[in-house]
Design an enzyme around this catalytic site. Structure first.
Site, PDB file in Angstrom:
ATOM      1  N   GLY A 123       0.834  -1.192   0.000  1.00 54.56           N
ATOM      2  CA  GLY A 123       0.000   0.000   0.000  1.00 54.56           C
ATOM      3  C   GLY A 123       0.871   1.245   0.000  1.00 54.56           C
ATOM      4  N   CYS A 124       0.277   2.373  -0.355  1.00 57.19           N
ATOM      5  CA  CYS A 124       1.051   3.617  -0.446  1.00 57.19           C
ATOM      6  C   CYS A 124       1.500   4.102   0.933  1.00 57.19           C
ATOM      7  CB  CYS A 124       0.246   4.683  -1.174  1.00 57.19           C
ATOM      8  SG  CYS A 124      -1.432   4.948  -0.534  1.00 57.19           S
TER       9      CYS A 124
END
Length: 299
Positions: A117-118
């Site tokens: 995920g970012c």
């Protein structure tokens, strides 16, 4: 020739991956397999794409990603999943090549890779080396603050910002159950759930993840210089992750349209703020997927 099927190529991450593949040199020998949009939910059509592909990149909601993995059973296709579904699942390799010295090699040989995920990319990059070095206790009460461009908030949010102006800034995940928390905790090596407060600003792309710390509350009262030295050693020689000197001002969108990440230790002697700056669609999504895909192909 390596055949790539992007399952969910019409979404933000899928489009970014397709565009990046199309910009790669022809010498990489990549062919994109595209499903007829009218058949994107047709099981037989999707199975046919999986049968033809060398790598399937999943840019889907979690449940749909799990369905595709089930659909690929018995096939030789390798899976790179950009959803949250498999990031801490057994049998899956975490697709953060810089996380450990051997991680890129593990990704290269894996059949199932989960794209990070970012927000976790920044948080894990900052904390994992410090926890492993013993400078940040695994049970320390950590707070993580983050701001992302609106492109990471979904199609409805993008339309709201681009057509109607959108809100200047908002916090979300205030039930303190954000879906990235298990991933952050697991790969950072934390034994205590961090307090994570994400937010979205009125800019398309970019992200800053920050971790504030009182140095005197940590065992041995480590200095900011020690923190920086550990991070420098952890990412020495990395192409996409750099440890840079502290600044007094950071703009979240400075790395938009790049696949890089910058780490810094800002401090006043007694307190420190660790920051990771990246593009939420670059190193935080599509750029990371391309990096993982190329490793899986041995490119």
């Amino acid at each position: 020739m390596a055949r790539i099927f992007i399952d969910g190529e019409a979404g933000t991450t899928g489009l970014g991956i397709r565009q990046r593949i199309e910009l790669l040199p022809a010498s990489y020998g990549l062919e994109i397999l595209s499903i007829d949009p009218a058949l994107r939910k047709d099981t037989a059509a999707r199975r046919s794409m999986l049968e033809q592909a060398d790598i399937a990149i999943l840019c889907l909601p979690d449940d749909a990603a799990r369905e595709t993995v089930t659909l690929a059973e018995g096939l030789e296709v390798r899976i790179l999943d950009a959803s949250t579904a498999h990031r801490i699942a057994d049998g899956w390799v975490y697709g953060f090549p810089e996380m450990d010295a051997e991680q890129a090699a593990v990704i290269r040989d894996a059949r199932f890779v989960a794209n990070p995920g970012c927000y976790p990319t920044g948080a894990i990059a900052l904390m994992r080396p410090l926890v492993r070095a013993g400078l940040l206790p695994a049970d320390h009460p950590v707070s993580i603050n983050a701001v992302s461009g609106y492109s990471g908030a979904g199609r409805a949010a993008i339309e709201e910002h681009e057509k109607n102006g959108g809100p200047a800034f908002f916090l979300y995940g205030l039930d303190l159950k954000h879906k990235h928390l298990p991933e952050i905790r697991h790969y950072s090596g934390l034994t205590r759930q961090p307090l994570f407060v994400p937010s979205v600003g009125h800019f398309p792309q970019g992200m800053i993840v920050s971790v504030p710390l009182h140095l005197k509350d940590l065992p041995g009262q480590p200095s900011a210089a020690e923190f920086e030295a550990v991070l420098q050693a952890a990412y020495d020689g990395c192409v996409h992750v750099r440890v840079l000197p502290a600044e007094t001002r950071l703009e979240a969108d400075a790395l938009a349209n790049t696949d890089d990440m910058e780490l810094r230790v800002h401090h006043n002697g007694e307190q420190a703020v660790l920051t990771a700056r990246l593009d939420n669609l670059g190193k935080g999504a599509s750029g990371a997927a391309i990096q993982n895909m190329l490793l899986m192909l041995g490119r």
